[in-house]
Design a protein around this motif. Structure first.
Motif, short mmCIF file in Angstrom:
data_model
loop_
_atom_site.label_atom_id
_atom_site.label_comp_id
_atom_site.label_asym_id
_atom_site.label_seq_id
_atom_site.Cartn_x
_atom_site.Cartn_y
_atom_site.Cartn_z
N UNK A 54 -22.62 -6.06 11.26
CA UNK A 54 -22.38 -6.62 9.59
C UNK A 54 -20.98 -6.32 9.22
N UNK A 55 -20.54 -5.35 9.20
CA UNK A 55 -18.36 -4.86 9.03
C UNK A 55 -18.18 -6.40 8.27
N UNK A 63 -27.75 3.40 21.17
CA UNK A 63 -25.85 3.62 19.78
C UNK A 63 -25.06 2.87 20.44
N UNK A 64 -25.05 2.51 21.25
CA UNK A 64 -23.73 0.73 21.45
C UNK A 64 -24.18 0.25 21.44
N UNK A 65 -25.84 -0.41 21.64
CA UNK A 65 -26.55 -1.18 20.54
C UNK A 65 -26.03 -1.52 19.23
N UNK A 66 -26.37 0.09 18.49
CA UNK A 66 -26.01 0.40 16.81
C UNK A 66 -24.81 -0.29 16.92
N UNK A 67 -23.71 0.26 17.23
CA UNK A 67 -22.15 0.00 17.18
C UNK A 67 -21.98 -1.49 17.10
N UNK A 98 -20.07 -8.64 5.96
CA UNK A 98 -20.02 -7.99 4.88
C UNK A 98 -18.48 -6.94 4.10
N UNK A 99 -17.85 -7.41 5.09
CA UNK A 99 -16.17 -6.79 4.83
C UNK A 99 -15.54 -8.32 5.43
N UNK A 100 -14.78 -9.33 5.02
CA UNK A 100 -14.72 -10.01 6.15
C UNK A 100 -13.05 -10.19 5.59
N UNK A 101 -12.35 -9.50 4.63
CA UNK A 101 -11.39 -8.85 4.64
C UNK A 101 -10.18 -8.48 5.19
#
Length: 76
Positions: A67-68, A57-61, A71-74
């Protein structure tokens, strides 16, 4: 009884329930279970309970945060 308490504490420290894991990741329980079903996040099922290893779960976080950023740099 003492060994049982030690074992229970070890389980609490190393595994998360689906609700705990979803809260930790900041996603819904349904989204978490979908990731598990698709094989993105490994899990263990014991009876009706689904358990996730804390390290997974820590690795997934960490991956989710990367990823955020990608794909959502702003977003802050």
């Amino acid at each position: 009884m003492r060994q049982q308490q030690i074992d229970f504490k070890w389980l609490e420290e190393n595994f998360l329930t689906a609700n705990e894991a979803a809260e930790f990741l900041g996603i819904s329980k349904q989204a978490l279970l979908s990731l598990a079903k698709r094989g993105v996040i490994p899990f263990t099922k014991k009876g009706n309970m689904v358990l996730f290893h804390r390290i997974d779960i820590e690795l997934r976080l960490e991956k989710q945060q990367n990823l955020r950023k990608k794909y959502r740099p702003f977003e802050i």
